[in-house]
Scaffold this motif. Structure first.
Motif, PDB file in Angstrom:
ATOM      1  N   ILE A 239       3.056  -1.500   7.283  1.00 25.58           N
ATOM      2  CA  ILE A 239       2.464  -0.680   8.338  1.00 25.58           C
ATOM      3  C   ILE A 239       1.717  -1.562   9.337  1.00 25.58           C
ATOM      4  CG2 ILE A 239       2.251   1.392   6.926  1.00 25.58           C
ATOM      5  CD1 ILE A 239      -0.685   0.739   6.510  1.00 25.58           C
ATOM      6  N   THR A 240       1.412  -0.984  10.488  1.00 26.48           N
ATOM      7  CA  THR A 240       0.664  -1.682  11.529  1.00 26.48           C
ATOM      8  C   THR A 240      -0.753  -1.123  11.572  1.00 26.48           C
ATOM      9  OG1 THR A 240       2.607  -2.154  12.869  1.00 26.48           O
ATOM     10  CG2 THR A 240       0.491  -2.121  14.013  1.00 26.48           C
ATOM     11  N   PHE A 241      -1.731  -2.031  11.632  1.00 26.54           N
ATOM     12  CA  PHE A 241      -3.130  -1.641  11.622  1.00 26.54           C
ATOM     13  C   PHE A 241      -3.772  -1.768  12.997  1.00 26.54           C
ATOM     14  CE2 PHE A 241      -2.613  -2.983   7.139  1.00 26.54           C
ATOM     15  CZ  PHE A 241      -3.178  -1.888   6.492  1.00 26.54           C
ATOM     16  N   VAL A 242      -4.696  -0.858  13.269  1.00 28.63           N
ATOM     17  CA  VAL A 242      -5.680  -1.036  14.330  1.00 28.63           C
ATOM     18  C   VAL A 242      -7.003  -1.174  13.601  1.00 28.63           C
ATOM     19  CG1 VAL A 242      -6.906   0.032  16.259  1.00 28.63           C
ATOM     20  CG2 VAL A 242      -4.417   0.249  16.090  1.00 28.63           C
ATOM     21  N   ASP A 243      -7.603  -2.365  13.659  1.00 30.37           N
ATOM     22  CA  ASP A 243      -8.800  -2.655  12.875  1.00 30.37           C
ATOM     23  C   ASP A 243     -10.026  -1.990  13.488  1.00 30.37           C
ATOM     24  OD1 ASP A 243      -7.197  -4.195  11.252  1.00 30.37           O
ATOM     25  OD2 ASP A 243      -7.607  -6.038  12.347  1.00 30.37           O
ATOM     26  N   TYR A 244     -10.821  -1.319  12.623  1.00 24.43           N
ATOM     27  CA  TYR A 244     -11.940  -0.532  13.132  1.00 24.43           C
ATOM     28  C   TYR A 244     -13.305  -0.946  12.598  1.00 24.43           C
ATOM     29  CZ  TYR A 244     -11.684   2.170   8.729  1.00 24.43           C
ATOM     30  OH  TYR A 244     -11.686   2.570   7.414  1.00 24.43           O
ATOM     31  N   VAL A 245     -13.361  -1.717  11.501  1.00 28.44           N
ATOM     32  CA  VAL A 245     -14.612  -2.300  11.008  1.00 28.44           C
ATOM     33  C   VAL A 245     -14.280  -3.611  10.312  1.00 28.44           C
ATOM     34  CG1 VAL A 245     -15.906  -0.126  10.666  1.00 28.44           C
ATOM     35  CG2 VAL A 245     -14.508  -1.048   8.800  1.00 28.44           C
ATOM     36  N   LYS A 246     -15.322  -4.392  10.014  1.00 28.33           N
ATOM     37  CA  LYS A 246     -15.162  -5.604   9.231  1.00 28.33           C
ATOM     38  C   LYS A 246     -16.188  -5.567   8.110  1.00 28.33           C
ATOM     39  CE  LYS A 246     -14.459 -10.580   9.706  1.00 28.33           C
ATOM     40  NZ  LYS A 246     -14.448 -11.729  10.637  1.00 28.33           N
ATOM     41  N   ALA A 247     -15.719  -5.641   6.861  1.00 31.67           N
ATOM     42  CA  ALA A 247     -16.615  -5.469   5.723  1.00 31.67           C
ATOM     43  C   ALA A 247     -16.273  -6.434   4.600  1.00 31.67           C
ATOM     44  CB  ALA A 247     -16.537  -4.034   5.214  1.00 31.67           C
ATOM     45  N   GLY A 248     -17.241  -6.664   3.740  1.00 33.60           N
ATOM     46  CA  GLY A 248     -17.051  -7.543   2.599  1.00 33.60           C
ATOM     47  C   GLY A 248     -17.073  -6.773   1.295  1.00 33.60           C
ATOM     48  N   SER A 249     -16.850  -7.483   0.205  1.00 36.74           N
ATOM     49  CA  SER A 249     -16.804  -6.872  -1.119  1.00 36.74           C
ATOM     50  C   SER A 249     -18.119  -7.084  -1.860  1.00 36.74           C
ATOM     51  CB  SER A 249     -15.658  -7.476  -1.925  1.00 36.74           C
ATOM     52  OG  SER A 249     -14.416  -7.204  -1.308  1.00 36.74           O
TER      53      SER A 249
END
Length: 317
Positions: A153-163
């Protein structure tokens, strides 16, 4: 990544139908001048949604709305997520209305595009297949954008997060980081980014001549967390924002530990050949970012640190 229940359709548009303030008048594509403008009743966020005031004030961008695929104009934006992953996705007190940042952003995108909105709760492993078969227009479910998923699938990135990790309150096992997991039992969501991390840490233990991890796999995040609470696992790997949210609840009696260096983008996933929809979603997110509405949605859920500066397509590695 979350507790899975039978698919449940949440039709935000039905809520909006009871109030005139949700109605927006948009010119229908191809209408003659003598024809009336199409009346689109937009989704109204429920009162329990922390960002309700922001969402319900969003009006359509006519230029973006004009470019929305015909199927979405007529049938509305069909969204899939997994409810039970707060603060990203959770149920309101009625047990059937989805709230949290992911549903909030999906509603906001729908309003920006001038279309109706429905959200279906689906088991995590079924979400990408549901998008590929056309059952859903997009998935927004705290899904990590990575190369493996980009092949589908193709993504539009909306946040950046860690684990992060959750351990039982008091941390009797003395877990401070990945190296302390060697020889321990760790619970994870099957087929999610947490499993990939656990397998990575397991390999590091093996290469260092230490005991392997005992990895327990579950279909949902809640089941994985329960293993820590009941003592079957010493830790569970999850997203840090979720870990911190759960650790803040004194009734749960767990502690959150950040896993440094794990930050990655989370994306809204769509069928790769649906370029018109990808462009529409990217345009709507960029518009929300530029207007400041995106930042207000994040702030409502205390997620300011997850903000991205622009909508990037397939930014994950």
């Amino acid at each position: 990544m979350n507790t899975r229940t039978p698919a449940l359709l949440i039709t935000g548009a039905l809520l909006a139908a009871t109030t005139a303030c949700g109605a927006q008048s948009l010119d229908a594509a191809g209408n003659d001048a003598e024809q009336p403008a199409a009346e689109v009743v937009l989704d109204e966020a429920p009162a329990e949604e922390k960002a309700a005031g922001v969402i319900n004030a969003i009006t359509p961008d006519k230029e973006l709305a004009a470019k929305v695929p015909a199927s979405v104009k007529s049938g509305g934006l069909k969204v899939v997520s997994s409810i039970g992953y707060p603060p990203m996705e959770l149920w309101a007190s009625d047990g059937k209305t989805a709230i949290g940042f992911d549903p909030a952003l999906a509603r906001a995108i729908a309003r920006k595009l001038g279309v109706k909105y429905t959200l279906t709760d689906e088991e995590f492993n079924s979400q990408i297949p549901g998008v590929l078969t056309g059952r859903y227009d997009f998935v927004i479910s705290s899904m990590t954008d990575n190369a493996e998923r980009q092949a589908k699938i193709t993504f539009v990135d909306y946040v950046k997060a860690g684990s992060g990790m959750l351990v039982k309150k008091g941390n009797a096992a003395g877990i401070a980081g990945p190296a302390d997991l060697c020889g321990k039992t760790v619970s994870v969501v099957d087929n999610g980014s947490s499993l990939e991390l656990a397998e990575k840490y397991d390999a590091e233990c093996a290469s260092g001549g230490k005991q392997a991890l005992n990895i327990l796999k579950f279909p949902g995040d809640t089941e994985a967390m329960l293993q820590v609470i009941n003592g079957r696992a010493q830790a569970t790997v999850t997203d840090y924002v979720v870990a911190a949210y759960k650790a803040a609840d004194p009734k749960v009696e767990v502690e959150a530990i950040a896993l440094e260096g794990t930050e990655s983008p989370w994306g809204i996933g769509m069928k790769p050949d649906n370029t018109a929809l990808i462009d529409s979603v990217k345009g709507a997110l960029d518009s929300l970012i530029k207007s400041g509405e995106y930042g207000k949605l994040l702030a409502a859920w205390n997620l300011d640190k997850l903000a991205v500066q622009s909508a990037v397509v397939n930014g994950g590695k």
